[in-house]
Design an enzyme around this catalytic site. Sequence first.
Site, PDB file in Angstrom:
ATOM      1  CG  LEU A   1      -2.091   0.760   1.151  1.00  0.00           C
ATOM      2  CD1 LEU A   1      -2.720   0.316  -0.010  1.00  0.00           C
ATOM      3  CD2 LEU A   1      -2.591   0.942   2.226  1.00  0.00           C
TER       4      LEU A   1
ATOM      5  CB  SER B   1       1.861  -2.781   4.263  1.00  0.00           C
ATOM      6  OG  SER B   1       1.123  -2.305   5.565  1.00  0.00           O
ATOM      7  NE  ARG B   2       8.815  -5.249   4.556  1.00  0.00           N
ATOM      8  CZ  ARG B   2       8.878  -6.815   4.158  1.00  0.00           C
ATOM      9  NH1 ARG B   2       8.342  -8.135   4.751  1.00  0.00           N
ATOM     10  NH2 ARG B   2       8.823  -7.322   2.622  1.00  0.00           N
TER      11      ARG B   2
ATOM     12  NE  ARG C   1      10.245  -2.629 -12.381  1.00  0.00           N
ATOM     13  CZ  ARG C   1       9.547  -1.237 -12.688  1.00  0.00           C
ATOM     14  NH1 ARG C   1       9.035  -1.137 -12.918  1.00  0.00           N
ATOM     15  NH2 ARG C   1      10.695  -0.397 -12.577  1.00  0.00           N
TER      16      ARG C   1
ATOM     17  CG  HIS D   1       5.937  -2.658 -18.553  1.00  0.00           C
ATOM     18  ND1 HIS D   1       7.751  -3.060 -17.985  1.00  0.00           N
ATOM     19  CD2 HIS D   1       5.447  -1.378 -17.422  1.00  0.00           C
ATOM     20  CE1 HIS D   1       8.162  -1.880 -16.863  1.00  0.00           C
ATOM     21  NE2 HIS D   1       6.694  -0.742 -16.559  1.00  0.00           N
TER      22      HIS D   1
ATOM     23  CD  GLU E   1       8.008  -6.004 -18.697  1.00  0.00           C
ATOM     24  OE1 GLU E   1       8.578  -4.731 -18.757  1.00  0.00           O
ATOM     25  OE2 GLU E   1       7.814  -6.505 -17.725  1.00  0.00           O
TER      26      GLU E   1
ATOM     27  NE  ARG F   1       5.979   7.656  -4.390  1.00  0.00           N
ATOM     28  CZ  ARG F   1       6.795   7.448  -4.232  1.00  0.00           C
ATOM     29  NH1 ARG F   1       7.464   9.151  -3.219  1.00  0.00           N
ATOM     30  NH2 ARG F   1       7.828   6.592  -4.504  1.00  0.00           N
ATOM     31  CB  ILE F   2       1.510   2.428  -7.286  1.00  0.00           C
ATOM     32  CG1 ILE F   2       1.815   3.460  -7.945  1.00  0.00           C
ATOM     33  CG2 ILE F   2       0.321   1.589  -8.478  1.00  0.00           C
ATOM     34  CD1 ILE F   2       3.008   2.968  -9.171  1.00  0.00           C
TER      35      ILE F   2
HETATM   36  C1  8YV Z   1       8.288   2.319 -16.935  1.00  0.00           C
HETATM   37  C2  8YV Z   1       7.822   1.663 -15.191  1.00  0.00           C
HETATM   38  O1  8YV Z   1       9.205   3.722 -15.850  1.00  0.00           O
HETATM   39  O2  8YV Z   1       7.702   4.327 -13.663  1.00  0.00           O
HETATM   40  C3  8YV Z   1       7.910   2.181 -13.480  1.00  0.00           C
HETATM   41  O3  8YV Z   1       8.840   2.378 -12.745  1.00  0.00           O
HETATM   42  O4  8YV Z   1       8.425   0.583 -14.883  1.00  0.00           O
HETATM   43  C4  8YV Z   1       7.386   2.375 -16.177  1.00  0.00           C
HETATM   44  O5  8YV Z   1       7.000   4.006 -16.128  1.00  0.00           O
HETATM   45  C5  8YV Z   1       8.416   2.896 -18.465  1.00  0.00           C
HETATM   46  O6  8YV Z   1       7.900   1.553 -18.861  1.00  0.00           O
HETATM   47  C6  8YV Z   1       9.944   3.238 -18.705  1.00  0.00           C
HETATM   48  O7  8YV Z   1      10.159   2.617 -18.776  1.00  0.00           O
END
Ligand code: 8YV
Length: 312
Positions: free
Chosen positions: A151, A173-174, A231, A278, A260, A153-154
């Site tokens: 949890l 979250s921890r 990720r 992505h 990727e 910012r995003i």
């Molecule tokens: C990439 C992202 O930076 O902000 C991040 O952590 O994974 C993306 O916004 C963007 O795809 C450019 O590589």
Amino acid sequence: MTKTLVVGAYSDTDLTPLKADFDPIFLDGPDDIASLDDSVGAAITAMAYKGHTPFGADQMDRLPNLGLIANYGVGYDAIDVNAANARGIKVTNTPNVLNDDVADLAVGMMLCHGREMMQASEWARSGNWAKHGEYALNRKVSGSTVGIMGLGRIGREIANRLAAFKMDVHYFSRSEKDTPGWTHHDDPVSLASAVDFLIVALVGGQETEKFVSKDVIAAMGPRGVLINISRGTTVDEAALLDALETRAIAGAGLDVFLNEPNIDPRFYALDNVVIQPHQGSGTIETRAAMGQLQRDNITAFHAGNALLTAVN
Ligand code: 8YV
């Protein structure tokens, strides 16, 4: 002479101001740093980095006077920050400006999966709607239970959106956070077993590698849908593919993968996965803001001012 180095694949909207502001040297990727003349490498004091290819000690040592790596992205797991610290190199990222877009895409993938929007669109386009009638009934998303793994910012932006979808919000979250009554879990398996949709919003890097483990995936159960906007490394991808193929979980919405863009082809055979390339932060508006913040950090560095968004 001090020079700025720009590494990565940038769009024209970033290239034009980068050229105008810094008259930099451009390279496609970190491997190309090896081809720089020693005198050029020694002139470089700041670098704009974009991409997910690891950038570590070997590349830093080719740039002995490097003082700043300004990353284009909030996640800087590609950059070896310990190696940067050891060489006195500052690292910056682009937080906050992309929160909305990444959260939007997470919610979009949930809806796309639940409402089978890709398949339903194909049903209409192929003429099946006119020939065979209504598309098959699918799955209600609003009102279900969602778990946010991380949890930050995003994660919080995602949770705020889903609260408006009348969803029961749980999170891992921890430590417990200040929330409007969302349910805290300090164990990822406990979170996974409590929810219908599990959304991964963890930071990348070694600490979170395969955090969504085989056990977490198993705990989601046959109604479980995994959404990942963090990720590829945060999920045990082999376990996920097995669970998707055997329908041990209902499906997934994935914006990030291992290797990727050469992702595991097993994903392409699955009709229960929404695949995105992505593109979480990939809107014109947000990429412009990310580019601006990256350049502002470089400008501040060259001027000897405080960096805007330093991570070390
Ligand atoms: C990439 C992202 O930076 O902000 C991040 O952590 O994974 C993306 O916004 C963007 O795809 C450019 O590589």
